[in-house]
Design a protein around this motif. Structure first.
Motif, PDB file in Angstrom:
ATOM      1  N   HIS A 217       0.808  -1.219   0.000  1.00  0.00           N
ATOM      2  CA  HIS A 217       0.000   0.000   0.000  1.00  0.00           C
ATOM      3  C   HIS A 217       0.841   1.269   0.000  1.00  0.00           C
ATOM      4  CE1 HIS A 217      -2.367  -3.317   1.677  1.00  0.00           C
ATOM      5  NE2 HIS A 217      -3.237  -2.867   0.792  1.00  0.00           N
ATOM      6  N   ARG A 219       0.888   5.842   0.049  1.00  0.00           N
ATOM      7  CA  ARG A 219       0.212   7.095   0.416  1.00  0.00           C
ATOM      8  C   ARG A 219       0.803   8.206  -0.417  1.00  0.00           C
ATOM      9  NH1 ARG A 219       3.628   9.292   4.783  1.00  0.00           N
ATOM     10  NH2 ARG A 219       5.372   7.840   4.847  1.00  0.00           N
ATOM     11  N   THR A 229       5.601   4.478   0.550  1.00  0.00           N
ATOM     12  CA  THR A 229       4.962   3.288   1.120  1.00  0.00           C
ATOM     13  C   THR A 229       4.171   3.705   2.360  1.00  0.00           C
ATOM     14  OG1 THR A 229       6.931   2.775   2.464  1.00  0.00           O
ATOM     15  CG2 THR A 229       6.771   1.734   0.292  1.00  0.00           C
ATOM     16  N   LYS A 230       2.988   3.110   2.525  1.00  0.00           N
ATOM     17  CA  LYS A 230       2.144   3.436   3.681  1.00  0.00           C
ATOM     18  C   LYS A 230       2.838   3.018   4.974  1.00  0.00           C
ATOM     19  CE  LYS A 230      -2.627   3.134   5.191  1.00  0.00           C
ATOM     20  NZ  LYS A 230      -3.876   2.358   5.135  1.00  0.00           N
ATOM     21  N   ASP A 231       3.527   1.868   4.940  1.00  0.00           N
ATOM     22  CA  ASP A 231       4.143   1.349   6.178  1.00  0.00           C
ATOM     23  C   ASP A 231       5.590   1.818   6.346  1.00  0.00           C
ATOM     24  OD1 ASP A 231       5.593  -0.172   4.351  1.00  0.00           O
ATOM     25  OD2 ASP A 231       4.703  -2.092   4.918  1.00  0.00           O
TER      26      ASP A 231
END
Ligand code: MF3
Ligand code: CO
Ligand code: CO
Length: 267
Positions: A217, A219, A229-231
């Motif tokens: 995922h 952002r 990366t979201k994480d």
């Protein structure tokens, strides 16, 4: 809308543009060291493309629908940046990984390519991600021949990446390219064999998988371009532009400084 089929003359022009884009990366390579800013890399690339190559940096002022004009001549995506990182005044530091994505327009035709660089001494994990993503791109390229499907490419990349415990970004894909920067088809880096368009000689497109060390995922940054990366895990990407030939493929974005293909490619 349809996929344009390039003629022999088109392909000759694309071959030149592709080589020029790769040669920009060759020129930049010795400069990718701790302490240099991505803005300095952008200026080196801009001046080389314009003054030495007599070409145009395609990203500069590029404005797809819904976007603000892209302000620089290359993309520099550092560490957890998946793609479209904007060069700025921050210096690269030891252990960073950076994707440099170059697209030039020469005589009206585009060449689009990117490589990963490990700045100074990278961690084992960072180097593994970069190397695996390079192999993933070539797993996709190896599927290209007349009669194959676009889904074969995506499936080869996805299975290779996921079997290694990494993830494939879904929101961005490879693309047809020619006199237009981004044209049909979309080239997904995931999918099922035997699905989507059938490849025919003269189709020209990029393969440019984005691979995350963590989850897939993303952002969006509020600058309107940068994708992370979201994480906050590391992300890597490699890109080539190629044409479907009668017997397979020809990669346009090669030059003296290109890394050799992996051993599973018979050249
Ligand atoms: N070179 C990128 C690609 O591979 C596109 C960059 S668009 C930009 O498709 F405007 F950010 F440069
Ligand atoms: Co591209
Ligand atoms: Co690109």
């Amino acid at each position: 809308m349809t996929i344009t089929i390039k003629t022999g003359a088109d392909i000759a022009a694309l071959r030149i543009a592709g080589r020029l884009a790769s040669e920009v990366l060759d020129m930049l390579t010795p400069h990718v060291k701790p302490g240099i800013t991505t803005e300095a890399l952008d200026k080196l690339a801009h001046d080389y493309i314009v003054n030495v190559q007599g070409a145009i940096p395609a990203p500069l002022n590029y404005q797809p629908p819904g976007y603000t004009p892209y302000p620089k001549s290359i993309c520099t995506s550092v560490n957890d940046v998946i793609c479209h990182g904007i060069p700025d005044g921050r210096a690269l530091k030891n252990g960073d990984i950076v994707n440099i994505d170059v697209t030039v327009i020469k005589d009206g035709w585009h060449g689009d390519t990117s490589r990963m660089f490990v700045v100074g001494e990278g961690s084992i994990a960072a180097k593994r991600l970069c190397a695996l993503t390079y192999e993933a791109m070539w797993k996709g390229i190896a599927k290209v021949k007349p009669g194959a499907h676009l889904g074969d490419i995506g499936h080869a990349i996805q299975t290779f990446v996921e079997n290694a415990g990494f993830s494939v970004v879904r929101e961005f894909c490879g693309h047809g390219i020619g006199q237009v920067f981004h044209e049909e088809p979309q080239v997904l880096h995931y999918g099922r064999p035997g699905t989507l368009d059938v490849l025919v000689p003269g189709m020209v497109f990029t393969i440019e998988p984005m691979v995350n060390a963590g989850q897939r995922h993303m952002r969006e940054h509020n600058d309107g371009w940068t994708i992370k990366t979201k994480d906050r895990s590391l992300s890597a990407q490699w890109e080539h532009t190629l044409v479907v030939t009668e017997t397979g493929y020809e990669v346009f974005t090669l030059s003296d400084g290109s890394p050799p293909p992996p051993a599973f490619i018979n050249t």
